[in-house]
Design a protein around this motif. Structure first.
Motif, mmCIF file in Angstrom:
data_model
loop_
_atom_site.group_PDB
_atom_site.id
_atom_site.type_symbol
_atom_site.label_atom_id
_atom_site.label_comp_id
_atom_site.label_asym_id
_atom_site.label_seq_id
_atom_site.Cartn_x
_atom_site.Cartn_y
_atom_site.Cartn_z
ATOM 1 N N PRO A 36 0.828 -1.208 0.000
ATOM 2 C CA PRO A 36 0.000 0.000 0.000
ATOM 3 C C PRO A 36 0.863 1.259 0.000
ATOM 4 C CG PRO A 36 -0.729 -1.575 1.682
ATOM 5 C CD PRO A 36 0.598 -2.062 1.172
ATOM 6 N N VAL A 37 0.461 2.245 -0.807
ATOM 7 C CA VAL A 37 1.150 3.533 -0.827
ATOM 8 C C VAL A 37 0.767 4.298 0.434
ATOM 9 C CG1 VAL A 37 1.323 5.744 -2.042
ATOM 10 C CG2 VAL A 37 1.210 3.602 -3.334
ATOM 11 N N PRO A 38 1.722 4.990 1.083
ATOM 12 C CA PRO A 38 1.403 5.718 2.318
ATOM 13 C C PRO A 38 0.238 6.688 2.142
ATOM 14 C CG PRO A 38 3.767 5.703 1.925
ATOM 15 C CD PRO A 38 3.129 5.135 0.696
ATOM 16 N N THR A 39 -0.637 6.737 3.131
ATOM 17 C CA THR A 39 -1.743 7.691 3.131
ATOM 18 C C THR A 39 -1.246 9.021 3.669
ATOM 19 O OG1 THR A 39 -3.358 5.928 3.473
ATOM 20 C CG2 THR A 39 -4.051 8.175 4.021
ATOM 21 N N LEU A 40 -1.525 10.097 2.953
ATOM 22 C CA LEU A 40 -1.042 11.418 3.335
ATOM 23 C C LEU A 40 -2.133 12.220 4.020
ATOM 24 C CD1 LEU A 40 0.981 12.352 0.113
ATOM 25 C CD2 LEU A 40 1.740 11.084 2.134
#
Length: 312
Positions: A114-118
Motif C-alpha cells: 500500500p502507498v502511504p496515506t497522506l
C-alpha cells in the motif's frame, strides 16, 4: 484450471476501447477498465469514457467509481479489480482488462505494498509551494527524494515529492515492496497491445478535436461549479490546460495545441512502458487500422483459452 487473464493495452487514442468492445460483444465478456481517469464521476468527455450505449452493450467495471475529490491508488484499484473480475466471472461474462494505465496493470499481476496515506491538511498546505515549481525544478526535487520516479510525468513527480516530504518514505519503495496483488488468483496473463504505429499522432489530434466538438469546454465550465480546483480528478490529461482556456488564461486554440502535444508525450511514455515492462512471450501486437484487426483479436482470445486448457 484457472482462466487466463487477458488484457488489451496500448497508448491513448490507439483504438483499444473500440476493439475491446467488439471482442467483448462477440464473446460475451465484461470489460474491466484499467484507466485511472475514467474512474472519476462527471469527468466524461475529456476521458473518452464509454458512452451509455456502449456500457449497455457490454457490462463495464471500473467506470464512475469515485468522486472527483478522492485519491485512487494503483493498490486500491488492484483490490477493486480483483472483486470486479470475480463478479464478472460469477455472472457468466468473463473479464477483459482494457486500459493504458501501466501502473494499474502492474498492480493487477504483481503484488504491491500500500502507498502511504497522506494527511489531507498537510497536503493542502504543501500544494501552493508545489504549484510554483516548473518541470525542471520538480525533476530536481524528485531526483533527490525519489530518483526512481524522476522520469515520469508531472502528476507522478508531484505525488513522489509530496509523499517523500510528508510521509518520510519513497513511493517507489512502496510500489516495489511486497503486498497483496491479484497475481496468485489468476491464471497465465496474456496481453494484446493495440498500436497503429505512426498513425497515432493523427489519431490523437483527431480525438482532441472531437472532444472539443463533443462539449469538452462546456463540461469543464460545469465541473468548475462543484468540483474544487485541487481535486485529483483535474489531473486527468487535458483538463488542466482546457481549464486555463475556460478561465481566460489561455486561448482555446492554444489550449487545444497544448493538449495535443501533452497527449502525444503521454502516449510516448505509455509506449515505452509497454515495450519494457510487459513480458515479450505474453504479448501479441495488433494494428487497429488493419482490416483483420477484429479477427486477430478474436483469435488472440480464443488461442489464450485453448492454449491454457480453458474453454472460452
Amino acid at each position: 484450471m484457472m482462466r487466463p487473464l487477458c488484457c488489451i493495452v496500448g497508448p491513448t487514442a490507439a483504438g483499444k476501447s473500440a476493439l475491446a468492445l467488439q471482442l467483448a460483444h462477440a464473446r460475451g465478456l465484461s470489460i474491466v477498465s484499467a484507466d485511472s481517469r475514467q474512474l472519476y464521476r462527471h469527468f466524461n468527455v475529456g476521458t473518452a469514457k464509454p458512452t451509455r450505449e456502449e456500457q449497455a452493450l457490454v457490462p463495464h467495471y471500473g467506470i464512475d467509481c469515485v468522486d472527483p475529490v478522492e485519491r485512487y491508488s494503483a493498490h486500491r484499484w488492484a483490490e477493486s479489480a480483483s472483486s470486479w473480475c470475480r463478479a464478472a466471472t460469477d455472472q457468466g461474462a468473463p473479464p477483459l482488462i482494457v486500459g493504458g494505465t501501466g501502473l494499474y496493470l502492474r498492480a493487477l499481476v504483481t503484488p504491491l505494498a500500500p502507498v502511504p496515506t497522506l494527511d489531507a491538511d498537510r497536503r493542502r498546505a504543501l500544494a501552493p509551494w508545489l504549484d510554483t515549481l516548473d518541470r525542471a525544478e520538480l525533476l530536481r526535487w524528485c531526483a533527490r527524494l525519489d530518483p526512481a520516479r524522476a522520469h515520469l510525468g508531472r502528476t507522478q513527480l508531484l505525488r513522489a515529492v509530496e509523499t517523500a516530504l510528508l510521509a518520510g518514505t519513497r513511493i517507489s519503495d512502496a510500489l516495489d515492496g511486497p503486498g497483496q496483488g491479484l497475481a496468485s488468483a489468476t491464471g497465465p496473463v496474456r496481453y494484446l497491445v493495440v498500436d497503429p504505429g505512426p498513425g497515432l499522432a493523427v489519431r490523437i489530434e483527431a480525438r482532441v478535436q472531437a472532444m472539443v466538438a463533443a462539449g469538452f469546454v462546456e463540461e469543464i465550465e460545469q465541473l468548475r461549479t462543484h468540483v474544487p480546483s485541487d481535486a485529483p480528478a483535474w489531473n486527468a490529461s487535458g483538463y488542466g490546460v482546457m481549464r486555463e482556456a475556460v478561465e481566460g488564461r489561455l486561448t482555446l486554440g492554444a489550449a487545444i495545441e497544448r493538449v495535443i502535444i501533452e497527449t502525444r508525450q503521454y502516449a510516448k511514455r505509455q509506449r515505452t512502458w509497454f515495450r519494457h515492462q510487459l513480458p515479450s512471450q505474453q504479448v501479441t501486437h495488433v494494428n487497429p487500422l488493419a482490416p483483420t484487426a477484429v479477427a486477430e483479436a478474436l483469435a488472440w482470445w480464443d488461442a489464450a483459452h485453448q492454449q491454457d486448457g480453458v474453454h472460452a
